[in-house]
Design a protein around this motif. Structure first.
Motif, PDB file in Angstrom:
ATOM      1  N   ALA A  82      33.400  -2.231   4.990  1.00 46.92           N
ATOM      2  CA  ALA A  82      33.964  -2.462   3.671  1.00 46.92           C
ATOM      3  C   ALA A  82      35.421  -2.027   3.575  1.00 46.92           C
ATOM      4  O   ALA A  82      36.216  -2.629   2.850  1.00 46.92           O
ATOM      5  N   ASN A  83      35.790  -0.968   4.316  1.00 46.00           N
ATOM      6  CA  ASN A  83      37.136  -0.429   4.147  1.00 46.00           C
ATOM      7  C   ASN A  83      37.687   0.212   5.414  1.00 46.00           C
ATOM      8  O   ASN A  83      38.523   1.095   5.349  1.00 46.00           O
ATOM      9  N   GLY A  84      37.201  -0.198   6.560  1.00 46.00           N
ATOM     10  CA  GLY A  84      37.700   0.377   7.794  1.00 46.00           C
ATOM     11  C   GLY A  84      36.731   0.154   8.948  1.00 46.00           C
ATOM     12  O   GLY A  84      35.702  -0.511   8.803  1.00 46.00           O
ATOM     13  N   ILE A  85      37.074   0.738  10.084  1.00 51.31           N
ATOM     14  CA  ILE A  85      36.261   0.597  11.286  1.00 51.31           C
ATOM     15  C   ILE A  85      35.049   1.516  11.191  1.00 51.31           C
ATOM     16  O   ILE A  85      35.177   2.714  10.931  1.00 51.31           O
ATOM     17  N   ILE A  86      33.854   0.954  11.410  1.00 46.96           N
ATOM     18  CA  ILE A  86      32.615   1.725  11.259  1.00 46.96           C
ATOM     19  C   ILE A  86      31.835   1.840  12.565  1.00 46.96           C
ATOM     20  O   ILE A  86      30.785   2.468  12.603  1.00 46.96           O
ATOM     21  N   GLY A  87      32.323   1.269  13.641  1.00 48.48           N
ATOM     22  CA  GLY A  87      31.616   1.340  14.910  1.00 48.48           C
ATOM     23  C   GLY A  87      32.152   0.309  15.886  1.00 48.48           C
ATOM     24  O   GLY A  87      33.234  -0.249  15.689  1.00 48.48           O
ATOM     25  N   THR A  88      31.398   0.060  16.948  1.00 45.91           N
ATOM     26  CA  THR A  88      31.794  -0.928  17.948  1.00 45.91           C
ATOM     27  C   THR A  88      30.624  -1.855  18.244  1.00 45.91           C
ATOM     28  O   THR A  88      29.455  -1.509  18.035  1.00 45.91           O
ATOM     29  N   TYR A  89      30.974  -3.043  18.760  1.00 44.67           N
ATOM     30  CA  TYR A  89      29.958  -4.044  19.074  1.00 44.67           C
ATOM     31  C   TYR A  89      30.409  -4.806  20.310  1.00 44.67           C
ATOM     32  O   TYR A  89      31.591  -4.838  20.646  1.00 44.67           O
ATOM     33  N   SER A  90      29.468  -5.425  20.972  1.00 43.10           N
ATOM     34  CA  SER A  90      29.758  -6.091  22.239  1.00 43.10           C
ATOM     35  C   SER A  90      30.530  -7.398  22.078  1.00 43.10           C
ATOM     36  O   SER A  90      31.018  -7.946  23.062  1.00 43.10           O
ATOM     37  N   ARG A  91      30.627  -7.911  20.868  1.00 46.55           N
ATOM     38  CA  ARG A  91      31.321  -9.174  20.618  1.00 46.55           C
ATOM     39  C   ARG A  91      32.296  -9.030  19.449  1.00 46.55           C
ATOM     40  O   ARG A  91      32.158  -8.129  18.636  1.00 46.55           O
ATOM     41  N   TYR A  92      33.248  -9.938  19.392  1.00 47.35           N
ATOM     42  CA  TYR A  92      34.125  -9.980  18.231  1.00 47.35           C
ATOM     43  C   TYR A  92      34.016 -11.341  17.562  1.00 47.35           C
ATOM     44  O   TYR A  92      33.637 -12.339  18.189  1.00 47.35           O
ATOM     45  N   LEU A  93      34.337 -11.374  16.283  1.00 46.33           N
ATOM     46  CA  LEU A  93      34.311 -12.631  15.521  1.00 46.33           C
ATOM     47  C   LEU A  93      35.678 -13.289  15.459  1.00 46.33           C
ATOM     48  O   LEU A  93      35.787 -14.514  15.498  1.00 46.33           O
ATOM     49  N   TYR A  94      36.726 -12.482  15.328  1.00 48.73           N
ATOM     50  CA  TYR A  94      38.075 -13.022  15.141  1.00 48.73           C
ATOM     51  C   TYR A  94      39.011 -12.463  16.205  1.00 48.73           C
ATOM     52  O   TYR A  94      39.074 -11.245  16.414  1.00 48.73           O
ATOM     53  N   GLU A  95      39.731 -13.364  16.831  1.00 44.80           N
ATOM     54  CA  GLU A  95      40.691 -12.961  17.864  1.00 44.80           C
ATOM     55  C   GLU A  95      41.948 -12.368  17.246  1.00 44.80           C
ATOM     56  O   GLU A  95      42.522 -11.418  17.774  1.00 44.80           O
ATOM     57  N   GLU A  96      42.379 -12.931  16.114  1.00 38.19           N
ATOM     58  CA  GLU A  96      43.591 -12.458  15.452  1.00 38.19           C
ATOM     59  C   GLU A  96      43.249 -11.578  14.253  1.00 38.19           C
ATOM     60  O   GLU A  96      42.131 -11.594  13.756  1.00 38.19           O
ATOM     61  N   ARG A  97      44.250 -10.822  13.797  1.00 33.39           N
ATOM     62  CA  ARG A  97      44.082 -10.016  12.592  1.00 33.39           C
ATOM     63  C   ARG A  97      43.785 -10.912  11.403  1.00 33.39           C
ATOM     64  O   ARG A  97      44.274 -12.040  11.334  1.00 33.39           O
ATOM     65  N   GLN A  98      43.005 -10.386  10.455  1.00 32.60           N
ATOM     66  CA  GLN A  98      42.645 -11.154   9.271  1.00 32.60           C
ATOM     67  C   GLN A  98      42.876 -10.321   8.019  1.00 32.60           C
ATOM     68  O   GLN A  98      42.666  -9.106   8.015  1.00 32.60           O
ATOM     69  N   VAL A  99      43.302 -10.987   6.954  1.00 28.71           N
ATOM     70  CA  VAL A  99      43.396 -10.348   5.640  1.00 28.71           C
ATOM     71  C   VAL A  99      42.000 -10.342   5.029  1.00 28.71           C
ATOM     72  O   VAL A  99      41.303 -11.363   5.049  1.00 28.71           O
ATOM     73  N   LEU A 100      41.585  -9.195   4.512  1.00 24.76           N
ATOM     74  CA  LEU A 100      40.229  -9.024   3.994  1.00 24.76           C
ATOM     75  C   LEU A 100      40.252  -8.517   2.556  1.00 24.76           C
ATOM     76  O   LEU A 100      41.185  -7.839   2.146  1.00 24.76           O
ATOM     77  N   ILE A 101      39.178  -8.816   1.832  1.00 24.87           N
ATOM     78  CA  ILE A 101      38.914  -8.199   0.536  1.00 24.87           C
ATOM     79  C   ILE A 101      37.556  -7.530   0.624  1.00 24.87           C
ATOM     80  O   ILE A 101      36.551  -8.186   0.907  1.00 24.87           O
TER      81      ILE A 101
END
Length: 218
Positions: free
Chosen positions: A96-115
């Protein structure tokens, strides 16, 4: 959007603890930081009196336009990812507001603006790091009109807009895609946006240097 497996050796992040990973101040920074964004975006508050009380309006240069957020981005929810599925190392997971852990895959290669769209942080504007898994506690703003807006400019512009109707719910605050799509966003000409972003970030750097100096003399 890509779903890609993580290579070995990625940094381990303790699950469940949100860590800022954007390198850009989020919306819940002190109010004086938010004012830097408003000033650089050309806001000139003008108080006008009437029989109904004072009214504040924002003025913009004539070369600027305004658009609803849904006209310049495609708004999507992140993907659900139970904490039980987190891995000991891998790519950062943005909650919701920051990094909460790690995972074996990513969804987005580039940075994204989030709400942030669920819970106490609802309405907070964030920037995810690159190579990141974004959970469904955030809305992802995928730039659809690259000829109108850059990610960096959008991040700061959203910090200045009226979000009174964005967050709904009292017991469980939330932001829906429908509410986010109608946000009114001021758009400077694309050629001016890098200068505006640079000015905002220069002000942040000065503020951070001042805070650091105060801490050293305490």
């Amino acid at each position: 959007m890509r779903l890609t497996a993580a290579p070995s050796g990625q940094k381990k992040i303790a699950p469940g603890k949100e860590q800022g990973g954007s390198g850009i101040p989020p919306l819940n920074q002190p109010k004086q930081q938010q004012r830097h964004a408003s000033a650089a975006l050309g806001h000139e508050s003008q108080n006008t009196s009437s029989t109904e009380g004072a009214k504040e309006t924002a003025q913009f240069p004539v070369s600027w336009t305004r658009a609803r957020l849904g006209e310049v981005v495609a708004i999507k929810y992140g993907k659900k990812l139970p904490t039980a599925e987190f891995t000991e190392s891998g790519y950062p997971v943005f909650g919701a507001n920051g990094i909460i852990g790690t995972y074996s895959r990513y969804l987005y290669e580039e940075r994204q603006v989030l709400i942030s769209c669920r819970g106490a942080y609802s309405g907070t504007i964030n920037f995810s790091p690159p190579l990141c898994f974004i959970t469904n506690n955030s809305l992802v703003l995928e730039i659809a009109a690259t000829q109108l807006v850059s990610k960096e400019y959008l991040f700061y512009a959203l910090q200045t807009v009226d979000k009174f109707k964005l967050v709904t719910g009292s017991a469980q605050p939330q932001v829906t895609i429908n509410n986010a799509e109608v946000l009114d966003v001021p758009l400077a000409p694309l050629s001016e946006q890098p200068r505006i972003v640079a000015e905002i970030e220069k002000q942040f750097t000065r503020l951070e240097a001042g805070v650091a100096a105060l801490r050293r003399v305490q």
